[in-house]
Design a protein around this motif. Structure first.
Motif, PDB file in Angstrom:
ATOM      1  N   UNK A 197       0.870  -1.202   0.022  1.00 14.09           N
ATOM      2  CA  UNK A 197       0.006  -0.225  -0.101  1.00 14.09           C
ATOM      3  C   UNK A 197       0.728   1.225   0.044  1.00 14.09           C
ATOM      4  N   UNK A 198       1.715   1.408   1.030  1.00 11.82           N
ATOM      5  CA  UNK A 198       2.862   2.184   0.847  1.00 11.82           C
ATOM      6  C   UNK A 198       3.588   2.616  -0.025  1.00 11.82           C
ATOM      7  N   UNK A 199       4.025   1.543  -0.660  1.00  8.48           N
ATOM      8  CA  UNK A 199       5.218   1.582  -2.112  1.00  8.48           C
ATOM      9  C   UNK A 199       4.684   1.091  -3.270  1.00  8.48           C
ATOM     10  N   UNK A 200       5.660   1.285  -4.019  1.00  9.44           N
ATOM     11  CA  UNK A 200       4.784   0.897  -5.102  1.00  9.44           C
ATOM     12  C   UNK A 200       6.676  -0.025  -5.508  1.00  9.44           C
ATOM     13  N   UNK A 201       5.837  -1.053  -6.739  1.00 16.80           N
ATOM     14  CA  UNK A 201       6.084  -3.240  -6.711  1.00 16.80           C
ATOM     15  C   UNK A 201       6.155  -3.249  -8.054  1.00 16.80           C
ATOM     16  N   UNK A 202       7.448  -3.750  -8.740  1.00 16.70           N
ATOM     17  CA  UNK A 202       7.172  -4.349 -10.267  1.00 16.70           C
ATOM     18  C   UNK A 202       5.839  -5.391 -10.130  1.00 16.70           C
ATOM     19  N   UNK A 203       6.435  -6.214  -9.341  1.00 20.54           N
ATOM     20  CA  UNK A 203       6.431  -7.680  -8.188  1.00 20.54           C
ATOM     21  C   UNK A 203       6.390  -7.556  -7.218  1.00 20.54           C
ATOM     22  N   UNK A 204       4.853  -8.843  -6.824  1.00 24.27           N
ATOM     23  CA  UNK A 204       5.282  -9.162  -5.315  1.00 24.27           C
ATOM     24  C   UNK A 204       4.908 -10.513  -5.333  1.00 24.27           C
ATOM     25  N   UNK A 205       6.361 -11.452  -4.513  1.00 29.77           N
ATOM     26  CA  UNK A 205       5.961 -13.168  -4.091  1.00 29.77           C
ATOM     27  C   UNK A 205       5.326 -13.172  -3.292  1.00 29.77           C
ATOM     28  N   UNK A 206       4.200 -14.131  -2.907  1.00 27.75           N
ATOM     29  CA  UNK A 206       3.749 -14.032  -2.011  1.00 27.75           C
ATOM     30  C   UNK A 206       3.719 -15.644  -1.725  1.00 27.75           C
ATOM     31  N   UNK A 207       4.827 -15.827  -0.217  1.00 24.60           N
ATOM     32  CA  UNK A 207       4.457 -17.623   0.159  1.00 24.60           C
ATOM     33  C   UNK A 207       2.833 -17.406   0.841  1.00 24.60           C
ATOM     34  N   UNK A 208       2.028 -18.931   0.244  1.00 23.68           N
ATOM     35  CA  UNK A 208       0.933 -19.176   0.189  1.00 23.68           C
ATOM     36  C   UNK A 208       0.808 -19.638   1.958  1.00 23.68           C
ATOM     37  N   UNK A 209       1.774 -19.653   2.845  1.00 20.36           N
ATOM     38  CA  UNK A 209       1.412 -20.412   4.003  1.00 20.36           C
ATOM     39  C   UNK A 209       1.788 -20.151   4.640  1.00 20.36           C
ATOM     40  N   UNK A 210       1.199 -18.379   5.545  1.00 19.35           N
ATOM     41  CA  UNK A 210       2.425 -17.785   6.343  1.00 19.35           C
ATOM     42  C   UNK A 210       2.333 -16.866   7.735  1.00 19.35           C
ATOM     43  N   UNK A 211       2.516 -16.835   8.746  1.00 17.61           N
ATOM     44  CA  UNK A 211       1.974 -16.574   9.880  1.00 17.61           C
ATOM     45  C   UNK A 211       1.272 -15.426   9.595  1.00 17.61           C
ATOM     46  N   UNK A 212       0.110 -14.815  11.490  1.00 13.48           N
ATOM     47  CA  UNK A 212      -0.567 -13.176  11.322  1.00 13.48           C
ATOM     48  C   UNK A 212      -1.439 -13.613  10.063  1.00 13.48           C
ATOM     49  N   UNK A 213      -1.551 -13.230   8.201  1.00 13.30           N
ATOM     50  CA  UNK A 213      -2.060 -13.200   7.379  1.00 13.30           C
ATOM     51  C   UNK A 213      -0.870 -14.157   6.219  1.00 13.30           C
ATOM     52  N   UNK A 214      -2.082 -15.308   6.116  1.00 13.42           N
ATOM     53  CA  UNK A 214      -1.617 -15.754   5.011  1.00 13.42           C
ATOM     54  C   UNK A 214      -1.585 -15.050   3.583  1.00 13.42           C
ATOM     55  N   UNK A 215      -0.455 -15.394   2.453  1.00 10.94           N
ATOM     56  CA  UNK A 215      -0.813 -15.344   0.960  1.00 10.94           C
ATOM     57  C   UNK A 215      -2.493 -15.348   0.408  1.00 10.94           C
ATOM     58  N   UNK A 216      -2.864 -15.731   0.727  1.00 10.00           N
ATOM     59  CA  UNK A 216      -4.368 -15.729   0.178  1.00 10.00           C
ATOM     60  C   UNK A 216      -4.602 -14.867   0.631  1.00 10.00           C
ATOM     61  N   UNK A 217      -4.677 -14.227   1.833  1.00  8.39           N
ATOM     62  CA  UNK A 217      -5.601 -13.330   2.391  1.00  8.39           C
ATOM     63  C   UNK A 217      -5.072 -11.637   1.964  1.00  8.39           C
ATOM     64  N   UNK A 218      -3.228 -11.653   2.610  1.00  7.07           N
ATOM     65  CA  UNK A 218      -3.085 -10.797   1.676  1.00  7.07           C
ATOM     66  C   UNK A 218      -3.333  -9.622   0.768  1.00  7.07           C
ATOM     67  N   UNK A 219      -3.178 -11.641  -1.059  1.00  6.31           N
ATOM     68  CA  UNK A 219      -3.665 -11.004  -2.251  1.00  6.31           C
ATOM     69  C   UNK A 219      -5.007  -9.931  -2.052  1.00  6.31           C
ATOM     70  N   UNK A 220      -5.535 -10.908  -1.111  1.00  5.35           N
ATOM     71  CA  UNK A 220      -7.434 -10.356  -1.614  1.00  5.35           C
ATOM     72  C   UNK A 220      -7.354  -8.915  -0.953  1.00  5.35           C
TER      73      UNK A 220
END
Length: 509
Positions: free
Chosen positions: A325-348
């Motif tokens: 939200x705070x920065x611009x990126x050309x690409x984001x890689x999200x591990x699907x299984x992560x603590x706190x908030x997982x990759x699927x929830x983060x992408x959504x």
């Protein structure tokens, strides 16, 4: 029994049947979840083991050290194969086993297998050879991963049961059957005819002494045969004790045009030579990586440092959301299984707040159904653990800008330099340049008629060959076009199609 009593009994039986079905579905769901968690927990450390080992091999020139590191990588892949065997058995038992058809280069697959088997055979004191009978199609339509799994398993078995001997993988196109035929022959211990029927059963080998002496789970041939039947036909075997064995697999290659065939060993080797010596691409751009495992984060950092791209690392989905939200990126890689908030929830959440740049899921689950689900819910691409270096660099090349051309020139390999000055290669390069007129005409027709399937097929062919013949920009744009068409983003594809058409037209003149 009265009619009312009979009807009540039927309703009771229907209720019990429904209850049993629900319990079975619940058990299967729990079974699937257990295996998914197992895959994640084991593939995550294997990613680090194999990835670091391959990176050291790629950057080291001490042969003594390289051999030791290759042993680490080989054993890592062995553990990965055992895990994949268990996962495949789970899918077969729960009727979730399926194939994922795609168009891919046959010769690239063969050279991948040759690389793996040469190393294995050498370690076991054997000789390995690849023999191709021409013509062979340049590309086929099948399941690349599962076909490779069959061939690697059969060749590995041949090596394991042969001491100081010869293993040969022969490949030919059977025009009468429209099948690619793979034959693996060895002069090892052989199999008694009374035991041949047992070798394709799960957890069974020819006899109990085999497991004690040679090891193995007894799953490889069973799973390979299940895959082979999905791809074309069951595996056939002929064997004589003390003389050796021959395993034959026939695979349906899909539709093949006459223009797709390679007619000589020289043409096959030469078209693969440059791409076979893959270097990390030199890239411009910024990447956000969310990975909670510190070893895998270090591995990604090491691989990315070779490309020149900028990377920001976080350890959970919540941090990833805040950074995106705070920065611009050309690409984001999200591990699907992560603590706190997982990759699927983060992408959504990122999509909800307007993050529009590409988001790639990193997952230990390589089942097609689950990968398709990740694409359907908003991810732009999926990459599986353990991370394959070539696939990872291809992903980055398709998502980020290439660095200025002088950086690319500085990174050119000795093999590429030699080929550029090779008269035979120059002749092939000129021949390919002449074919660009043919590609340009077909591409323009596909564009004018909105034939997206034809456009994607042309992009795939150019992606796989243009870079090898000295036209890297055409290959890069073709790869980007294919990617957009795969995810049905036609608006984004059209400018790329126009650019590709312009490049093909310019190069042919």
């Amino acid at each position: 029994m009265t009619k009312d009593e009979l009807e009540n009994k039927i309703r009771e039986l229907e209720f019990e049947n429904s209850k049993l079905k629900s319990e079975l579905d619940e058990a299967r769901s729990g079974h699937n979840l257990l295996y998914a968690n197992l895959a994640h927990e084991l593939k995550t450390p294997l990613t680090a083991i194999i990835g670091f080992a391959e990176d050291i091999v790629a950057g080291h020139n001490n042969n003594h050290i390289i051999e030791r590191i290759k042993t680490i990588a080989t054993n890592g892949y062995y553990l990965l194969n055992v895990l994949n065997g268990i996962m495949d058995l789970s899918k077969i038992e729960t009727e979730r086993f399926s194939i994922d058809l795609s168009t891919f280069s046959l010769h690239d697959l063969l050279f991948d297998i040759e690389d793996i088997m040469l190393q294995q055979a050498k370690s076991a004191g054997n000789n390995f050879s690849l023999t191709c009978t021409y013509p062979l199609p340049t590309t086929i339509i099948s399941d690349r991963t599962k076909l490779k799994q069959i061939l690697v398993n059969l060749c590995s078995n041949a090596i394991k049961f042969t001491k100081g001997g010869d293993i040969e993988l022969r490949v030919c196109y059977r025009r009468d059957k429209h099948r690619i035929e793979f034959t693996i022959t060895d002069n090892g211990i052989g199999i008694d005819s009374n035991h041949l029927s047992r070798i394709f059963r799960p957890f069974e080998q020819a006899d109990s002494s085999i497991s004690k002496k040679y090891g193995g789970t007894g799953l490889g041939l069973f799973i390979s045969n299940q895959i082979a039947m999905l791809l074309g036909n069951e595996i056939k075997v002929e064997s004589t004790p003390g003389e050796g064995s021959t395993f034959t697999v026939e695979v349906n290659p899909g539709h093949i045009e006459e223009s797709q065939f390679i007619w000589s060993e020289f043409e096959l080797r030469r078209t693969s030579f440059i791409s076979h010596d893959t270097l990390p691409p030199q890239l411009d751009g910024s990447i956000l990586i969310a990975e909670d495992n510190p070893d895998n984060q270090k591995l990604l950092e090491l691989m990315l440092s070779q490309t020149g791209a900028d990377a920001t690392y976080v350890i959970n989905g919540q941090e990833a959301i805040e950074k995106a939200i705070a920065n611009h990126f050309d690409l984001i890689l999200l591990d699907v299984q992560m603590p706190v908030v997982n990759g699927i929830e983060a992408a959504s959440k990122m999509r909800e707040v307007g993050v529009s740049y590409p988001i790639v899921a990193v997952t230990a689950n390589n089942e097609k159904k689950d990968m398709d689900h990740l694409l359907q819910i908003g991810f732009d691409d999926v990459i599986c653990k353990p991370i394959n270096r070539k696939e990872f660099f291809d992903l980055l090349s398709n998502s980020l800008r290439l660095a200025p051309e002088q950086k690319q020139t500085e990174s050119i390999s000795d093999i590429e330099k030699a080929l550029i000055d090779d008269p035979e290669f120059q002749q092939l390069s000129e021949s390919f340049a002449d074919k660009l007129k043919y590609y340009a005409t077909r591409l323009e027709d596909a564009k004018n008629t909105n034939n997206w399937k034809e456009m994607q097929s042309l992009a795939h062919k150019l992606k796989g060959t243009a870079g090898s013949f000295g036209f890297p920009k055409i290959g890069t744009i073709a790869a980007a076009l294919e990617k957009q068409l795969k995810i049905d983003k036609k608006d984004a594809a059209m400018p790329l199609a126009n650019e590709l058409l312009e490049l093909c037209t310019r190069e042919k003149t």
